[in-house]
Write a protein that holds these residues in place. Structure first.
Motif, PDB file in Angstrom:
ATOM      1  N   LEU A 256       0.836  -1.205   0.000  1.00 19.77           N
ATOM      2  CA  LEU A 256       0.000   0.000   0.000  1.00 19.77           C
ATOM      3  C   LEU A 256       0.869   1.253   0.000  1.00 19.77           C
ATOM      4  CD1 LEU A 256      -2.678  -1.190   2.591  1.00 19.77           C
ATOM      5  CD2 LEU A 256      -2.914  -1.098   0.103  1.00 19.77           C
ATOM      6  N   ASP A 257       1.960   1.223   0.786  1.00 22.81           N
ATOM      7  CA  ASP A 257       2.909   2.347   0.773  1.00 22.81           C
ATOM      8  C   ASP A 257       3.551   2.486  -0.602  1.00 22.81           C
ATOM      9  OD1 ASP A 257       2.343   2.625   3.446  1.00 22.81           O
ATOM     10  OD2 ASP A 257       4.176   1.641   4.142  1.00 22.81           O
ATOM     11  N   TYR A 258       3.932   1.360  -1.171  1.00 20.17           N
ATOM     12  CA  TYR A 258       4.612   1.344  -2.468  1.00 20.17           C
ATOM     13  C   TYR A 258       3.730   1.965  -3.552  1.00 20.17           C
ATOM     14  CZ  TYR A 258       6.955  -0.688  -6.575  1.00 20.17           C
ATOM     15  OH  TYR A 258       7.589  -0.879  -7.779  1.00 20.17           O
ATOM     16  N   GLU A 259       2.465   1.569  -3.560  1.00 20.47           N
ATOM     17  CA  GLU A 259       1.547   2.108  -4.570  1.00 20.47           C
ATOM     18  C   GLU A 259       1.354   3.615  -4.389  1.00 20.47           C
ATOM     19  OE1 GLU A 259      -1.281  -1.819  -5.340  1.00 20.47           O
ATOM     20  OE2 GLU A 259      -1.918  -0.260  -3.942  1.00 20.47           O
ATOM     21  N   GLU A 260       1.241   4.032  -3.141  1.00 19.28           N
ATOM     22  CA  GLU A 260       1.059   5.459  -2.855  1.00 19.28           C
ATOM     23  C   GLU A 260       2.272   6.263  -3.330  1.00 19.28           C
ATOM     24  OE1 GLU A 260      -1.453   8.450  -1.341  1.00 19.28           O
ATOM     25  OE2 GLU A 260      -1.829   6.280  -1.370  1.00 19.28           O
ATOM     26  N   ILE A 261       3.455   5.741  -3.062  1.00 26.45           N
ATOM     27  CA  ILE A 261       4.683   6.441  -3.461  1.00 26.45           C
ATOM     28  C   ILE A 261       4.839   6.435  -4.979  1.00 26.45           C
ATOM     29  CG2 ILE A 261       7.202   6.398  -3.285  1.00 26.45           C
ATOM     30  CD1 ILE A 261       6.819   5.126  -0.490  1.00 26.45           C
ATOM     31  N   GLN A 262       4.466   5.321  -5.599  1.00 31.10           N
ATOM     32  CA  GLN A 262       4.557   5.240  -7.061  1.00 31.10           C
ATOM     33  C   GLN A 262       3.663   6.281  -7.722  1.00 31.10           C
ATOM     34  OE1 GLN A 262       6.994   3.907  -8.543  1.00 31.10           O
ATOM     35  NE2 GLN A 262       6.507   1.827  -9.183  1.00 31.10           N
ATOM     36  N   GLU A 263       2.470   6.464  -7.175  1.00 31.11           N
ATOM     37  CA  GLU A 263       1.570   7.491  -7.715  1.00 31.11           C
ATOM     38  C   GLU A 263       2.184   8.878  -7.575  1.00 31.11           C
ATOM     39  OE1 GLU A 263      -2.353   7.536  -6.197  1.00 31.11           O
ATOM     40  OE2 GLU A 263      -2.932   5.619  -7.100  1.00 31.11           O
ATOM     41  N   ARG A 264       2.748   9.124  -6.401  1.00 28.63           N
ATOM     42  CA  ARG A 264       3.370  10.426  -6.160  1.00 28.63           C
ATOM     43  C   ARG A 264       4.574  10.630  -7.078  1.00 28.63           C
ATOM     44  NH1 ARG A 264       4.651   9.815  -0.971  1.00 28.63           N
ATOM     45  NH2 ARG A 264       2.442   9.888  -0.463  1.00 28.63           N
ATOM     46  N   LYS A 265       5.304   9.559  -7.300  1.00 29.02           N
ATOM     47  CA  LYS A 265       6.479   9.651  -8.168  1.00 29.02           C
ATOM     48  C   LYS A 265       6.083   9.963  -9.605  1.00 29.02           C
ATOM     49  CE  LYS A 265      10.631   7.059  -9.487  1.00 29.02           C
ATOM     50  NZ  LYS A 265      11.370   5.775  -9.327  1.00 29.02           N
ATOM     51  N   SER A 266       4.985   9.359 -10.059  1.00 30.98           N
ATOM     52  CA  SER A 266       4.530   9.623 -11.426  1.00 30.98           C
ATOM     53  C   SER A 266       4.031  11.057 -11.589  1.00 30.98           C
ATOM     54  CB  SER A 266       3.416   8.637 -11.799  1.00 30.98           C
ATOM     55  OG  SER A 266       2.287   8.821 -10.963  1.00 30.98           O
ATOM     56  N   GLU A 267       3.554  11.637 -10.485  1.00 28.51           N
ATOM     57  CA  GLU A 267       3.066  13.017 -10.547  1.00 28.51           C
ATOM     58  C   GLU A 267       4.201  14.034 -10.410  1.00 28.51           C
ATOM     59  OE1 GLU A 267       0.263  13.255  -7.409  1.00 28.51           O
ATOM     60  OE2 GLU A 267      -1.214  11.925  -8.358  1.00 28.51           O
ATOM     61  N   VAL A 268       5.098  13.770  -9.445  1.00 28.25           N
ATOM     62  CA  VAL A 268       6.158  14.733  -9.135  1.00 28.25           C
ATOM     63  C   VAL A 268       7.431  14.454  -9.929  1.00 28.25           C
ATOM     64  CG1 VAL A 268       7.552  15.727  -7.270  1.00 28.25           C
ATOM     65  CG2 VAL A 268       5.193  15.004  -6.823  1.00 28.25           C
ATOM     66  N   GLY A 269       7.680  13.180 -10.190  1.00 27.92           N
ATOM     67  CA  GLY A 269       8.878  12.813 -10.934  1.00 27.92           C
ATOM     68  C   GLY A 269      10.025  12.332 -10.073  1.00 27.92           C
ATOM     69  N   SER A 270       9.907  12.460  -8.759  1.00 24.85           N
ATOM     70  CA  SER A 270      10.975  12.008  -7.865  1.00 24.85           C
ATOM     71  C   SER A 270      10.381  11.677  -6.502  1.00 24.85           C
ATOM     72  CB  SER A 270      12.058  13.085  -7.721  1.00 24.85           C
ATOM     73  OG  SER A 270      11.507  14.254  -7.131  1.00 24.85           O
ATOM     74  N   VAL A 271      11.171  10.992  -5.692  1.00 23.88           N
ATOM     75  CA  VAL A 271      10.735  10.639  -4.339  1.00 23.88           C
ATOM     76  C   VAL A 271      11.861  10.955  -3.367  1.00 23.88           C
ATOM     77  CG1 VAL A 271       9.143   8.820  -5.064  1.00 23.88           C
ATOM     78  CG2 VAL A 271      11.542   8.256  -4.638  1.00 23.88           C
ATOM     79  N   SER A 272      11.511  11.040  -2.098  1.00 20.52           N
ATOM     80  CA  SER A 272      12.513  11.319  -1.071  1.00 20.52           C
ATOM     81  C   SER A 272      13.312  10.057  -0.755  1.00 20.52           C
ATOM     82  CB  SER A 272      11.833  11.835   0.197  1.00 20.52           C
ATOM     83  OG  SER A 272      11.054  10.808   0.784  1.00 20.52           O
ATOM     84  N   TYR A 273      14.356  10.244   0.027  1.00 19.07           N
ATOM     85  CA  TYR A 273      15.197   9.111   0.429  1.00 19.07           C
ATOM     86  C   TYR A 273      14.380   8.100   1.235  1.00 19.07           C
ATOM     87  CZ  TYR A 273      18.838   6.473   2.838  1.00 19.07           C
ATOM     88  OH  TYR A 273      19.610   5.459   3.348  1.00 19.07           O
ATOM     89  N   ASP A 274      13.561   8.589   2.159  1.00 17.35           N
ATOM     90  CA  ASP A 274      12.742   7.692   2.983  1.00 17.35           C
ATOM     91  C   ASP A 274      11.724   6.937   2.133  1.00 17.35           C
ATOM     92  OD1 ASP A 274      14.083   8.426   5.250  1.00 17.35           O
ATOM     93  OD2 ASP A 274      12.610   9.931   5.874  1.00 17.35           O
ATOM     94  N   GLU A 275      11.168   7.628   1.147  1.00 17.20           N
ATOM     95  CA  GLU A 275      10.199   6.969   0.269  1.00 17.20           C
ATOM     96  C   GLU A 275      10.879   5.906  -0.587  1.00 17.20           C
ATOM     97  OE1 GLU A 275       6.866  10.485  -0.416  1.00 17.20           O
ATOM     98  OE2 GLU A 275       8.699  10.471  -1.637  1.00 17.20           O
ATOM     99  N   GLU A 276      12.074   6.202  -1.043  1.00 17.27           N
ATOM    100  CA  GLU A 276      12.835   5.210  -1.811  1.00 17.27           C
ATOM    101  C   GLU A 276      13.141   3.988  -0.946  1.00 17.27           C
ATOM    102  OE1 GLU A 276      14.467   3.736  -5.232  1.00 17.27           O
ATOM    103  OE2 GLU A 276      13.616   5.759  -5.056  1.00 17.27           O
ATOM    104  N   ALA A 277      13.478   4.235   0.313  1.00 19.10           N
ATOM    105  CA  ALA A 277      13.753   3.134   1.243  1.00 19.10           C
ATOM    106  C   ALA A 277      12.496   2.300   1.479  1.00 19.10           C
ATOM    107  CB  ALA A 277      14.281   3.685   2.565  1.00 19.10           C
ATOM    108  N   ALA A 278      11.345   2.963   1.572  1.00 20.29           N
ATOM    109  CA  ALA A 278      10.081   2.248   1.772  1.00 20.29           C
ATOM    110  C   ALA A 278       9.760   1.366   0.567  1.00 20.29           C
ATOM    111  CB  ALA A 278       8.954   3.243   2.017  1.00 20.29           C
ATOM    112  N   MET A 279      10.015   1.881  -0.626  1.00 22.45           N
ATOM    113  CA  MET A 279       9.789   1.091  -1.840  1.00 22.45           C
ATOM    114  C   MET A 279      10.719  -0.119  -1.874  1.00 22.45           C
ATOM    115  SD  MET A 279       9.354   4.195  -4.609  1.00 22.45           S
ATOM    116  CE  MET A 279       9.055   3.125  -6.010  1.00 22.45           C
TER     117      MET A 279
END
Length: 333
Positions: A256-279
């Motif tokens: 569920l975290d992964y999907e949420e971050i993937q959506e944010r990544k597709s919108e913003v184009g990048s993710v934070s270090y913590d989000e990358e670690a969560a993925m």
């Protein structure tokens, strides 16, 4: 070789913890030192950690050693291409070992979290964790409502379905065996054969002798065998399922975290270090389950089948013993 080193390196830290616990027992530590001095005095080793680290160091040195040999081998030599392949292979082996170790560390981390006390769990609650759980619940509800698509993983889904089937079967069998043993204990409580029937011979006395024999030795022995060969292995199998069950639940959270971050990544184009670690955590748990659930399911099914066969054999043996003793009584008529 790779599979052996994977298991060894992943268990290395735990082995060091055991060695540390041995140091706290002076008598055991003295025995270890005496054994080392008697068997390998030339090493000068003061404890087992000296030997435990050797395989870990060795596997990391193979690529370096092969690389050095390759450097000193002319490119025209017949062995040059084979050495290149060996260097690449050993580098890949080391990468695979490190990845496996990382996955095991993730699994260990979340299995430890499962055994936290209520106080520890409450202490870990904060605004961030509550918000994360709320986001997960919201996304899970959207999955169920069909508002957002769930990430499909046919291979994992099939493995989890089989695992859940095994877990459900074990839980049901454990409940049934517990009920069976409870009824069996209740069956042993009445002792009518101990009453004085005021009859010297006849069927009543035969029944009394048979009941006394069954309840005095045959049935108690059967109960002990059921505990040893059915109930205890079944409890062990049930305990063995707890770790994978926790990882399966944690995988859903991380998905569920992964999907949420993937959506944010597709919108913003990048993710934070913590989000990358969560993925990466989700990917590690998923890869670990996909790699190990097939073997786990196979072993669990084998154990479950053996327990059922033991249970059936014990009941057949009980029936045979009861029939044998009954026939002996009838022969005395």
């Amino acid at each position: 070789m790779e599979s052996v080193y994977k298991t060894y390196c992943a268990s290395y830290d735990h082995a060091l913890q055991l060695v540390e616990s041995y140091r706290r027992d002076p008598r055991l530590q003295e025995e270890i030192l005496d054994t080392l001095n008697a068997t390998v005095p030339h090493t000068g080793a003061s404890d087992l950690s000296f030997f435990l680290v050797m395989p870990v160091q060795r596997v990391t040195k193979y690529p370096l050693l092969l690389g050095k040999i390759l450097e000193n081998t002319p490119s025209s030599a017949s062995a040059h291409s084979a050495l290149q392949a060996a260097v690449r292979a050993m580098a890949q082996v080391n990468a695979n070992i490190n990845e496996y170790k990382r996955r095991r560390e993730v699994a260990t981390k979340y299995n430890k979290a499962e055994h936290l006390t209520l106080r520890d769990r409450l202490a870990r609650l904060n605004t961030h964790s509550i918000a994360k759980k709320t986001t997960r619940l919201s996304r899970l509800l959207m999955h169920e409502a069909g508002i957002v698509a769930k990430t499909e993983d046919k291979e994992y889904d099939d493995l989890e379905e089989k695992f859940q089937c095994v877990a459900s079967s074990v839980a049901t069998l454990k409940e049934n065996v517990a009920s069976y043993l409870g009824h069996f204990e209740a069956f042993l409580l009445p002792t009518p054969h101990q009453c004085d029937l005021q009859m010297e011979q006849g069927p009543a006395q035969q029944q009394r002798r048979l009941a006394e024999l069954l309840q005095g030795s045959v049935l108690p022995e059967f109960r002990q065998r059921v505990h040893r060969l059915v109930w205890q292995p079944l409890c062990s199998l049930s305990d063995m399922l707890e770790g994978p069950q926790q990882l399966v639940r944690k995988r859903l959270d991380k998905l569920l975290d992964y999907e949420e971050i993937q959506e944010r990544k597709s919108e913003v184009g990048s993710v934070s270090y913590d989000e990358e670690a969560a993925m990466n955590t989700y990917l590690a748990i998923n890869d670990l389950l996909v790699a190990e659930l097939p073997r786990f399911n196979q072993v669990a099914l084998q154990l479950l089948g053996q327990i059922l066969r033991s249970f059936s054999a014990l009941q057949l043996d009980l029936a045979a013993q009861a029939l044998h003793h009954a026939e002996k009584e009838l022969e005395q008529v």
